[in-house]
Design a protein around this motif. Sequence first.
Motif, PDB file in Angstrom:
ATOM      1  N   PHE A 276      34.831   3.349 -13.275  1.00 21.61           N
ATOM      2  CA  PHE A 276      34.852   3.417 -14.740  1.00 21.61           C
ATOM      3  C   PHE A 276      35.199   2.035 -15.281  1.00 21.61           C
ATOM      4  N   SER A 277      34.477   1.628 -16.308  1.00 21.82           N
ATOM      5  CA  SER A 277      34.816   0.354 -16.941  1.00 21.82           C
ATOM      6  C   SER A 277      35.411   0.581 -18.326  1.00 21.82           C
ATOM      7  N   LYS A 278      35.185   1.776 -18.873  1.00 15.73           N
ATOM      8  CA  LYS A 278      35.730   2.131 -20.197  1.00 15.73           C
ATOM      9  C   LYS A 278      35.483   1.021 -21.219  1.00 15.73           C
ATOM     10  N   ASP A 279      36.558   0.390 -21.709  1.00 14.04           N
ATOM     11  CA  ASP A 279      36.420  -0.590 -22.790  1.00 14.04           C
ATOM     12  C   ASP A 279      36.494  -2.014 -22.268  1.00 14.04           C
ATOM     13  N   ARG A 280      36.124  -2.205 -21.007  1.00  9.03           N
ATOM     14  CA  ARG A 280      36.299  -3.510 -20.368  1.00  9.03           C
ATOM     15  C   ARG A 280      35.176  -4.487 -20.741  1.00  9.03           C
TER      16      ARG A 280
ATOM     17  N   HIS B 158      28.069   3.671 -19.493  1.00 10.81           N
ATOM     18  CA  HIS B 158      28.817   2.433 -19.293  1.00 10.81           C
ATOM     19  C   HIS B 158      28.397   1.759 -17.987  1.00 10.81           C
ATOM     20  N   PRO B 159      28.518   0.443 -17.925  1.00 10.58           N
ATOM     21  CA  PRO B 159      28.388  -0.195 -16.621  1.00 10.58           C
ATOM     22  C   PRO B 159      29.610   0.144 -15.780  1.00 10.58           C
ATOM     23  N   GLU B 160      29.473   0.017 -14.476  1.00 14.98           N
ATOM     24  CA  GLU B 160      30.672   0.059 -13.634  1.00 14.98           C
ATOM     25  C   GLU B 160      31.282  -1.347 -13.666  1.00 14.98           C
TER      26      GLU B 160
END
Lengths: 644, 644
Positions: free
Chosen positions: A472-476, A484-486
């Motif tokens: 999970f990258s969430k808000d990265r 989302h991207p990983e």
Amino acid sequence: MTDSSDRFADKSVAPSRRKFLNTAAVAGLAGVGLAACNDKSAPAAGAAAPASAAAVAHGSAGGVHPKPGELDTYYGLWSGGHTGDMRVLGMPSGRELTRIPCFVPDALVGWGITNESKAIMGTKPDGSLKYTVADTHHTHASYKDGDYDGRYAWINDKINSRIARIRLDYFTCDKITELPNVQGFHGIFPDKRDPVDPAINYTTRVFCGAEFHIPLPNNGSDLDKPEAYRSMFSCVDAETMEVRWQVLIDGNCDLAATSYDGKLAATNQYNTEGGVKFADMMSVERDACLFFNVARIEQAVKDGKFKTYGASKVPVVDGTLKSNADPKTALTAYVSVPKNPHGVNASPDGKYFICAGKLSPTATVIELARVLDWFDGKLDKLDAAIVAEVEIGLGPLHTAFDGRGNAYTTLFLDSQLVKWNVDAAIKFHAGDKTAKYVVDRLDLQFQPGHVNASQSETKNADGKWLAVGCKFSKDRFLPVGPLHPENEQIIDISGDKMVLAADHPVRGEPHDFIIFKRELLRPKQVYELDDFPNAIKDAKDGGVFRNGKKVEVKMTSQAPMFSLTEFKLKKGDVVTLTLTNLDKIEDLTHGFAIPKYNVNFIVNPQETKSVTFVADQPGVFWCYCTHFCHALHLEMRSRMIVEA
Amino acid sequence: MTDSSDRFADKSVAPSRRKFLNTAAVAGLAGVGLAACNDKSAPAAGAAAPASAAAVAHGSAGGVHPKPGELDTYYGLWSGGHTGDMRVLGMPSGRELTRIPCFVPDALVGWGITNESKAIMGTKPDGSLKYTVADTHHTHASYKDGDYDGRYAWINDKINSRIARIRLDYFTCDKITELPNVQGFHGIFPDKRDPVDPAINYTTRVFCGAEFHIPLPNNGSDLDKPEAYRSMFSCVDAETMEVRWQVLIDGNCDLAATSYDGKLAATNQYNTEGGVKFADMMSVERDACLFFNVARIEQAVKDGKFKTYGASKVPVVDGTLKSNADPKTALTAYVSVPKNPHGVNASPDGKYFICAGKLSPTATVIELARVLDWFDGKLDKLDAAIVAEVEIGLGPLHTAFDGRGNAYTTLFLDSQLVKWNVDAAIKFHAGDKTAKYVVDRLDLQFQPGHVNASQSETKNADGKWLAVGCKFSKDRFLPVGPLHPENEQIIDISGDKMVLAADHPVRGEPHDFIIFKRELLRPKQVYELDDFPNAIKDAKDGGVFRNGKKVEVKMTSQAPMFSLTEFKLKKGDVVTLTLTNLDKIEDLTHGFAIPKYNVNFIVNPQETKSVTFVADQPGVFWCYCTHFCHALHLEMRSRMIVEA
């Protein structure tokens, strides 16, 4: 899991959660949203955990970012997940250098379009591709003397149980094999030498685990008898890519590992219960790491002690628990590990396999010499091969090594990487409670899965760079909609403290990968004309050759022109068009597209490819070069005229 | 071009080569290998060229590499070339955040697999995809008040003349239109306001150029009469995505540009000769930048002054030179530019279109007010709209802007970026030979094509970052076999001198792109359940619903489980399986794969998708989640049982 405000709740957990999780606790996990919801601002979980290292440091250790024009020092081979390809990265920059199509068509290369690639991928009777989806998880490369030798890499397709081989000179897939009798082919690992012949100090076999139990044969019989479903462990010949043999087992296979002496292969098992429903898959407290005695299995095959299933001719030996109770004749050995382990990795000193607990907060260290002792009748209890089983954090999944005695395990639930010392863990397990085996912890962003380090899975593990695939990258990263991207994070492990060097967004969803020194490969940048039996070696040999409705169009390319500026066909012709790129200069690739005919492919320098199609649409179709090659690239065309 | 030692030969050229190249010289280009062989160590070519700026500088202007966890400040939308997708980059880092499948299937998303995506992509009567290859070149986004408004982007497929629209809230393709009557659809540009209605200050049209001349209709007639072949310029409605109208023209279309007042669209033309063979396409010394008077064309359509061709109902107006000799009624205006130009770009002050010469070392500056004057009968000679035509270097292709009066043009043959001042060029052209219009030059690696800068194609061009797509990377990255990555270079243009900040290898072959401030988008991270008419809003509504051989399987996902742990089918059933992801948490995507059935797709939070297949293989098939979602992701399965 349904309340999005949950993301911001305090996810710090009590130390008691670091004990083995029982089924009830696991069921609870789903409820409280631990999977994707570990808050990055939460303190490091548990009393035993030291504070995380400062998470942000930029360009440490000489810098993760090469200056423009500087070359990376390592290659990375990454499985592409459900994009079905292999990705080649430069490391430590993390820059993607190429993607190698394997199981899934690629419109750039023409993979799945050219006759040559279709023959590798496999087609249905009507000539269309048998499969166009895949789910790659593991990629590993061929060994010699315990290090990579730059010949091959292999990669799996979990959806359709296929294994592909990549040539590491041309960075192309050259063979694909579909495994019989199995479903959910997941883990993959090449052997490192032959268990019997000391002269064979390189890879000749590739081992393949299968996760899902199925009826045998899977033809509609025994549908409602899940207790009769079985899984198998497969051995594929590294050269011929044929399946040498399979082993019928109890439980399933997840990932795979091989010993440096060639004698043992292993797979971790998360569903020894053979459950077909969710809760059933985690009912027992201990599952297993299942070892295969390679020499004995091959002797059994030689001795004719095998069965076959359905249409498959592959010999299947019996590796079930019941049939392998006597160590002296056993083909397999089931070493117990805490429930639902994920990941089994071989330490670079050749001594240990390490299983990560997943639903147990532990790593289990199994000494290979003791497993061999058991097979030799010198060890009474197989589980005495377990030399350590220590708590390292919540949700341990995979382990990498630095060659200095330390292991690095991803903690999915804690969103951490834990660095721990294997010898200290063994001492602690043996009773020395002063042995501090946890060396360092680093917060990750977020929910890490696979991990690997430079040269980690070789005898030459060098402990410089580590990469971790965060699920999970969430808000990265900048938001790009619901998908989302990983987040692939690159970590400097050269010092005592781990230092996060860079975040890289990647298309979902890479799984395993390897990182190795660039010197180990000897890539070729230009093809050999003679490697292609259908090569058109001189533009003069080109033209349109008709035999009834069967038409061969042969042409060459040389920037900025195709040798045929036009060619004529008749509606209904069955056309095979062959194109040889006579350009010899490195990087001078041409493309060939036919509008409305669903044809596009490239020819690299000195390469030949062909496509076959029916000329079913009359008219003028401007075939053009799709790969920028020259100032006059736009003008590089050939006019296909199809008479009505 | 055939001697690889040529790479290391001295490619410095005499100043005389900076004059207009005639056909003979161009033919020579192919011979001496200038295309791919510019030596990076060669001195900057020509006496007029100042020495290049120091080419290597790392992390200038605050750094191109964000620290881990830092967000990029700009989005980049990149055409994916012959991978057929759109790429979304974070800038200035150059990191790829996502790829948006449009024209070509994507095994991760299930694009081309799900019923919803197949409906967008287009199918043959048998239900299979009409096309699986594409060649995207240009991507541009919708405008409001002269800046991007974050609604849509568009992207072309040159192979099959399709245009796709991307929703910039969800970052997905929602419509694809195949243009009739054309081949080689290349350039694309949205309008920026309506030419007539001042209230419409946003994009309502997208203009599409077509490169290849074809017979009309292209049904097998006029095959051998290339003099009768024609090309067209098309206008697509931004909302309905239907083709509003087309213009029959002399010559071809290459790229496209639009004025800020909405009155003019234009395309550069490289083959006004209508040649069908290589040499014929560059026989005349001047080609054209062709302007379209949008309001007049739409009035002509309203007035019924159009034709249609073949099965197409799209109105086609006559924009040929002969029919548009009278400025007062002309729909089109052919401004001459030196031979085979490539690229036409609108300056952010709204005043000029600039054409790059390609085979001429010049940029041509055309003042739009004067073109409008010509349409109004106030300018005698149309070419008087040319206010500058200055030498800038060899092989100029595309131009970007910094909002401070400077233009940045890629020089393909010189492997350089040249920064030049537009006002100074106009003064020089007007006779002031002291006007120094070339401001700076930067060596690139190698053979640059497209270029763009942050906000360059808006009124708010901010002159911070510039990216350039280099068509050859040669030895700039670790070798990965014969197919090299391209090299996207990122350049800091905030100062007087351009500074190369980073090299990024990218999969071939991106063409055009745009870079804009992150604030301009408003992405949505979770879908709305109600947006999907076939959503299963409650797990209780799921199940297996049979109507003869037609079976509907409805299920939901919620980590780590599918609502159906198993479902039964009969061999021969025609199955539509619908899956709604009830998870609401951002980034909590699930996958759904059916082994051996060639099915894989993902469902993002609150998304619904469906697939239809024939249950033609009996047995047990473990459908599993392919997108890591939870510690118990591996256990997330549903057992599909197909009875024989």
